[in-house]
Scaffold this active site. Structure first.
Site, short mmCIF file in Angstrom:
data_model
loop_
_atom_site.label_atom_id
_atom_site.label_comp_id
_atom_site.label_asym_id
_atom_site.label_seq_id
_atom_site.Cartn_x
_atom_site.Cartn_y
_atom_site.Cartn_z
CB VAL B 270 -1.12 0.24 1.14
CG1 VAL B 270 -1.49 1.21 1.46
CG2 VAL B 270 -2.11 -1.51 0.94
CD GLU B 291 12.78 1.79 8.77
OE1 GLU B 291 12.22 2.28 9.14
OE2 GLU B 291 11.78 0.99 7.37
C1 LIG Z 1 1.31 -2.56 8.30
C2 LIG Z 1 1.63 -3.53 6.89
C3 LIG Z 1 1.58 -4.68 7.30
C4 LIG Z 1 0.89 -3.02 5.31
O1 LIG Z 1 1.28 -4.32 4.73
P1 LIG Z 1 0.77 -3.77 2.97
O2 LIG Z 1 1.38 -5.26 2.57
O3 LIG Z 1 0.99 -2.72 2.49
O4 LIG Z 1 -1.33 -4.05 3.48
P2 LIG Z 1 -2.00 -5.63 2.85
O5 LIG Z 1 -3.50 -4.26 2.86
O6 LIG Z 1 -1.36 -5.55 1.65
O7 LIG Z 1 -2.23 -6.39 3.86
C5 LIG Z 1 -1.39 -6.70 4.61
C6 LIG Z 1 -1.86 -7.96 4.57
O8 LIG Z 1 -2.75 -8.08 6.25
C7 LIG Z 1 -4.42 -8.34 6.58
N1 LIG Z 1 -4.33 -6.93 7.12
C8 LIG Z 1 -5.74 -5.71 6.77
N2 LIG Z 1 -5.84 -4.67 7.27
C9 LIG Z 1 -6.62 -6.09 8.37
C10 LIG Z 1 -6.48 -5.64 9.80
N3 LIG Z 1 -7.41 -4.44 10.18
N4 LIG Z 1 -7.48 -7.01 10.26
C11 LIG Z 1 -7.20 -7.96 10.17
N5 LIG Z 1 -6.35 -8.13 8.29
C12 LIG Z 1 -5.47 -6.81 7.88
C13 LIG Z 1 -4.11 -7.89 4.94
O9 LIG Z 1 -5.53 -8.38 4.94
C14 LIG Z 1 -3.23 -8.97 3.63
O10 LIG Z 1 -3.05 -9.69 4.18
P3 LIG Z 1 -3.27 -10.92 3.64
O11 LIG Z 1 -1.03 -10.60 3.10
O12 LIG Z 1 -3.11 -12.57 4.00
O13 LIG Z 1 -3.91 -10.64 2.73
C15 LIG Z 1 2.71 -3.03 6.56
O14 LIG Z 1 2.59 -1.57 6.03
C16 LIG Z 1 3.81 -2.83 7.99
O15 LIG Z 1 3.88 -3.97 8.27
N6 LIG Z 1 4.05 -2.15 8.75
C17 LIG Z 1 4.21 -1.83 10.12
C18 LIG Z 1 5.75 -1.55 9.47
C19 LIG Z 1 5.89 -0.07 9.41
O16 LIG Z 1 5.13 0.77 8.99
N7 LIG Z 1 7.12 0.13 8.46
C20 LIG Z 1 7.51 1.25 7.89
C21 LIG Z 1 8.36 1.67 8.27
S1 LIG Z 1 9.49 2.17 6.51
#
Ligand SMILES: CC(C)(COP(=O)(O)OP(=O)(O)OC[C@H]1O[C@@H](n2cnc3c(N)ncnc32)[C@H](O)[C@@H]1OP(=O)(O)O)[C@@H](O)C(=O)NCCC(=O)NCCS
Ligand SMILES: CC(C)(COP(=O)(O)OP(=O)(O)OC[C@H]1O[C@@H](n2cnc3c(N)ncnc32)[C@H](O)[C@@H]1OP(=O)(O)O)[C@@H](O)C(=O)NCCC(=O)NCCS
Lengths: 501, 501
Positions: B270, B291
């Site tokens: 995202v 990062e």
């Molecule tokens: C939050 C984070 C997991 C989102 O990842 P993403 O790849 O952009 O987001 P997606 O919408 O594809 O979600 C990843 C998974 O979480 C699940 N998910 C998203 N929101 C959810 C919620 N509210 N409840 C349950 N599951 C959820 C999605 O369904 C997806 O599942 P899948 O892998 O089984 O398909 C990711 O950004 C992260 O790890 N962030 C924390 C670390 C961070 O922010 N670092 C940044 C500093 S550089």
């Protein structure tokens, strides 16, 4: 003009701005955003607010009030109760204002104290129509000398359209030279903030102002409302000892020397009492790099334990306040009062590697801390600078008694009802029961330490029962919780007056 | 020695340290704390871990593994599944390791990525026995040149008792000169970190090492596992537009210029997709201070939109990775790779005034954000650097789709089930539904913005019903909640497969 006033008003062109509090108060309009000096009941404007209270008896008007931190009763009690405050930030601690906030009658924006200056720069609170600032003097080269606190006064004075000065002639002239005023450039144009030691002076003795912005000067002799803290007790003595023993272990582990590191100590009775514990310890040559200097710091200076204290305000109990403020010259070379943007600046907190000790309302079995919301809903005071310090310090320590309200409340709960400091920001938890050193531990490794070392014996079994059930229900996941029952302790307390099941 | 190796091994005295992966892996003992290079699947050691996997087929041993951030499958899948990892920190993202963590088979210490170096300095993880570090070269004056990431390698190399180098001869020599290695002194002895612009170089081209600590050099040609992100979709396009429009409004409000400010963009699909949205915008001359550099950054460099990108790692999808890494010289003068202690340093993030965009799992009606725990219990990846950036940036922006799992989950909930970013750290929330600008607002002022602008229409009514009931039950307190029902949405989802009531 009286000599006492004349010698405080160096900038003679401002003599015709000296008016009564009523005249100054009349300048404020309904809807104005007003910045005020003051930090934890120290250095706040007092006579203009009281004139606003008078004015409100015959006129309906409301203003937004942003300050350094909590103010004394003139604003946070009388002005609030007069219905004049629409919105208030960034910290408060008066029961009267607290009640209005929790009845939805005053909007309250709580926030990290180091953030406020940036929000002012970005005009987030709206254009600041007036800054009302207490001063000890206005020098002939146009510096406004603050009194017992600096807080956000420099940035408020800089961005306000107009300034009202409360010239407090009861403030000791020994305050001149104690302040160190440094205001960073705007983000992106800014260099490093060059504080590399608690004793460094990097700025000027006062707030450089544009004299044209000063619309009124009101003479005041009112003193700050004294601090509300209660003295140390048997339990806070034990907590202090727990902290001292923890620090001794850190020295043994080679992580600290016997000089420790500059200490930050939070607001309130418990943080003060714990700091007081250093008096009878072996530690010497201590430096304080803190936000508020409470009673304990002056006891430690008197005892020869603390050699220098840097902060943004001095808030003392009635008796000690008299003694200190009347003998300010005795302390002047051991003190430095800075803007809160500097005392609370992550850059400096991390560079110096502070030992930070703040009080918590409650903590949970995984190490999250609630500093602000009773039962997750009612605001107590605010987060203040605790987040600035805890996250950036070398040691982010939180202290709390293991219970509240005579034991009907456990300060260690399954999940805190509001998170101010996440599990990633809490290094060490200390209660009168003991110490939990959480650094480098996974959530489930923290649980036994927090329950066994910190919880009150009356609640240990209940905490284990919750945890063990949660482990089973979640298949031993990263952070086991049973969301169906996690807040049942608060529900029980609301219904039956106790968290004991 | 082969010429390809010889020219990468400048320090000739180390020639006799070149051994097989098996020999290197044999140096590790049961119980060792091991530091490893690598950050989001980039620049991690690969061949020695695979040799450890082999060794584990015949021998039971366990180690603790601390890294920059998430590693590729060699460690976070195969080594984890072999049962070799007892404890892991500070970030991970492999489904295999995630499952082991959530079954309680691997201990996982999640934490702010900027904290790790300080914890190493303080010996919190225990004495680090070995650092296993992938390098592009060892220069003749004793600098170890990292590959696609720097991460925590400098501090790990400094504090580890022994070092194993994986000399990766497939890494383009154009990487030499891209890194900028600067390690602050210990806290208290440290001056300002002199980065005042995203483009500043303040350190050296490699990690200065004590050659005596190098116990083995293993030659590798294995490339990093590619990024797992999925391409932008219709909804992320809308989110990107929402962000762009928000930034345009900031320019109109005089808070930003058309050059914006250095941008940090988080990990995952995202955040990458949202950054990609700048490509078709009017914005130019952009700088990145981030990062991880994901695909979007290189598309923006190619499109002439981004002039410079600073980060601690480069993690690309398979196809783009081939193109970029084979033509590294084309990008070399537009890139700088720093230790994560510098990229994620609060001091620098606040000084530069970054625009920070990170992804959330869920947010609540008061603006608290959960980045890590599904249903408050199951670890997803970790907090990573999101807290370092969100709290210190000029703009702490979080993005998330308003729903997950086909709409059975609302990403906007009454109270997040785990707090990683408190209401004080979240400036702006963006979903495909719209934007909620929370700056300067009291909790109850945030509620209508978040529900109306960010929640999915299917959940709006349900959110209002919760909130209105909570207001009534708490007498309109600072942060109304009904603790008896606040987590019922998760309970409903667990029982009925949907949050819809
Ligand atoms: C939050 C984070 C997991 C989102 O990842 P993403 O790849 O952009 O987001 P997606 O919408 O594809 O979600 C990843 C998974 O979480 C699940 N998910 C998203 N929101 C959810 C919620 N509210 N409840 C349950 N599951 C959820 C999605 O369904 C997806 O599942 P899948 O892998 O089984 O398909 C990711 O950004 C992260 O790890 N962030 C924390 C670390 C961070 O922010 N670092 C940044 C500093 S550089
Ligand atoms: C947390 C804080 C309120 C503690 O204050 P204190 O004076 O040291 O602590 P006390 O134990 O006397 O508690 C204050 C009140 O909260 C109540 N309380 C404490 N824990 C409680 C809990 N878990 N649940 C409900 N009430 C609780 C006490 O009973 C007491 O109530 P009273 O005023 O009716 O007697 C105070 O430190 C604070 O506001 N902290 C946040 C800001 C901050 O940390 N700033 C520091 C940066 S310099």
């Amino acid at each position: 003009m009286k000599a006492t006033i004349e010698k405080r008003l160096g900038l003679k062109e401002l003599a015709d701005k000296v008016v009564s509090a009523e005249e100054a108060a009349a300048l404020i309009s309904d809807g104005d955003v007003v910045g005020m000096s003051g930090f934890t009941r120290a250095g706040d404007a007092k006579v203009v607010p009281l004139a606003l209270v008078e004015r409100a008896k015959n006129e309906k008007f409301q203003i937004d009030v942003y300050t350094g931190a909590s103010l004394g009763p003139e604003v946070d009690r009388y002005l609030a109760e007069a219905g004049v405050i629409r919105k208030r930030g960034p910290y408060q601690g008066e029961p009267a204002l607290r009640n209005l906030i929790n009845k939805g009658e005053v909007l309250y924006v709580d926030g990290h104290l180091s953030h406020v200056a940036e929000l002012v720069r970005q005009n987030i609170y709206g254009p600041i129509k007036f800054a009302i600032i207490e001063a000890c003097a206005i020098t002939k080269d146009g510096y406004l000398i603050p009194t017992n606190s600096v807080g956000n006064s420099p940035i408020l004075a800089d961005f306000a359209e107009n300034i009202i000065v409360e010239l407090n002639i009861s403030c000791s002239e020994s305050f001149i030279g104690i302040h160190d005023i440094y205001v960073p450039e705007k983000q992106g144009d800014r260099g490093p903030i060059p504080v590399v030691s608690a004793t460094d002076r990097i700025g000027e003795i006062g707030i450089k102002i544009d004299p044209k912005k000063i619309k009124a000067i009101v003479i005041s002799e009112n003193t700050d409302a004294p601090s509300l803290i209660v003295p140390p007790d048997e339990e806070t003595d034990i907590m202090a000892n727990n902290l001292l023993n923890f620090l001794r272990d850190e020295i043994k582990a080679g992580r600290l020397t016997s000089k420790l590191a500059p200490i930050q100590s939070g607001v309130g009775s418990v943080a003060n009492a714990v700091l007081q514990g250093f008096q009878d310890s072996e530690f010497e040559d201590l430096e304080i790099y803190s936000e508020v200097l409470q009673d304990a710091v002056f006891h430690l200076i008197d005892a020869g334990k603390v050699t220098f204290a840097s902060a943004t305000s001095i808030t003392l109990s009635e008796e000690l306040g008299k003694e200190v403020f009347e003998n300010m010259d005795k302390y002047a070379d051991k003190l430095c009062l800075r803007p809160q943007e500097i005392t609370n600046q992550p850059e400096i907190i991390r560079r110096l590697g502070l030992i930070s000790v703040n009080a918590a309302l409650e903590a949970d079995i995984y190490g999250n801390v609630n500093s602000t919301h009773v039962s997750g809903t009612r605001m107590m005071n605010g987060i203040g600078g605790s987040g600035d310090f805890a996250r950036n310090a070398r040691l982010g320590i939180f202290v709390t008694k293991s219970y509240a309200k005579g034991g009907t409340i456990s300060s260690i709960v399954p999940m805190v009802s509001h998170v101010d400091h996440t599990e990633h920001d809490v290094d060490v938890l200390i209660t009168e029961q003991g110490v939990a050193d959480l650094r480098g531990l996974a959530p489930k490794e923290r649980v036994p330490l927090i329950i066994e070392n910190c919880a009150h014996p009356d609640y240990k079994e209940q905490l284990w029962a919750y945890y063990n059930d949660a482990v089973k229900k979640t298949g031993n996941s990263q952070t086991p919780h049973n969301l169906e029952k996690v807040f049942s302790w608060y529900v029980n307390y609301a219904k039956n007056g106790t968290m004991v099941e």
